[in-house]
Design an enzyme around this catalytic site. Structure first.
Site, PDB file in Angstrom:
ATOM      1  N   CYS A  53       0.683  -1.158   0.035  1.00 34.44           N
ATOM      2  CA  CYS A  53       0.215   0.062   0.000  1.00 34.44           C
ATOM      3  C   CYS A  53       0.935   1.150  -0.164  1.00 34.44           C
ATOM      4  O   CYS A  53       1.887   1.504   0.898  1.00 34.44           O
ATOM      5  CB  CYS A  53      -0.944   0.131   1.223  1.00 34.44           C
ATOM      6  SG  CYS A  53      -2.018   1.513   1.467  1.00 34.44           S
ATOM      7  N   CYS A 101      -7.322  -0.878   1.524  1.00 36.00           N
ATOM      8  CA  CYS A 101      -6.286  -1.668   2.251  1.00 36.00           C
ATOM      9  C   CYS A 101      -6.839  -1.698   3.623  1.00 36.00           C
ATOM     10  O   CYS A 101      -7.498  -0.962   4.193  1.00 36.00           O
ATOM     11  CB  CYS A 101      -5.103  -0.447   2.527  1.00 36.00           C
ATOM     12  SG  CYS A 101      -3.785  -0.950   3.877  1.00 36.00           S
ATOM     13  N   CYS A 124      -8.167  -5.413  -9.949  1.00 30.09           N
ATOM     14  CA  CYS A 124      -7.729  -4.309 -10.791  1.00 30.09           C
ATOM     15  C   CYS A 124      -7.315  -3.122  -9.893  1.00 30.09           C
ATOM     16  O   CYS A 124      -8.371  -2.226  -9.444  1.00 30.09           O
ATOM     17  CB  CYS A 124      -8.717  -4.098 -11.939  1.00 30.09           C
ATOM     18  SG  CYS A 124      -8.368  -3.120 -13.093  1.00 30.09           S
TER      19      CYS A 124
END
Length: 135
Positions: A53, A101, A124
């Site tokens: 992330c 996340c 995606c």
């Protein structure tokens, strides 16, 4: 599952996020934006490593689960364990599954049911929401 920013392990104000993210990262991760297709160098990143992330560096996807979906965004067929959370996104006159996340709540992209085996999923992701850490 966490439903507001305050329910995530990492919680920051908008001002705090703006200090640590680029304007494009902020727009995608914190405002649920989408980068233009074919603009992220991570779409063509096939080295061995981990995609984390961009907001909190939580490991999200192994390079072993990355594939070329042809969509212009980095795509994966399986996230790392406990790395993501999902919510229903009804924007743009359609219903999609939004991927976040699990640690900071940052918007990563969407997941679709048209991916390869073994999962049949296509995560995606916006490349700007990720960082690549080589092995």
């Amino acid at each position: 599952m966490a439903t507001s920013n305050s329910e995530f392990e990492i919680s920051k104000t908008e001002e705090e996020w703006r200090k640590v993210l680029t304007p494009e990262q902020f727009q995608v991760l914190r405002k649920h934006g989408t980068e233009r297709a074919h603009t992220s160098p991570l779409d063509k990143q096939y080295g061995k490593g981990t995609f984390v992330c961009a907001g909190c560096e939580l490991p999200l996807f192994s390079s072993e689960t990355k594939f070329n979906s042809g969509t212009g965004w980095p795509s994966f067929f399986d996230p790392m364990e406990n790395a993501i959370a999902t919510t229903v996104d009804k924007s743009l006159f359609m219903t999609r599954t939004e991927v976040h996340c699990s640690r900071c709540g940052g918007h990563l992209g969407h997941v679709f049911n048209d991916g390869p085996k073994p999962t049949g999923k296509r995560y995606c992701m916006n490349g700007v929401s990720l960082k690549f850490v080589a092995d």
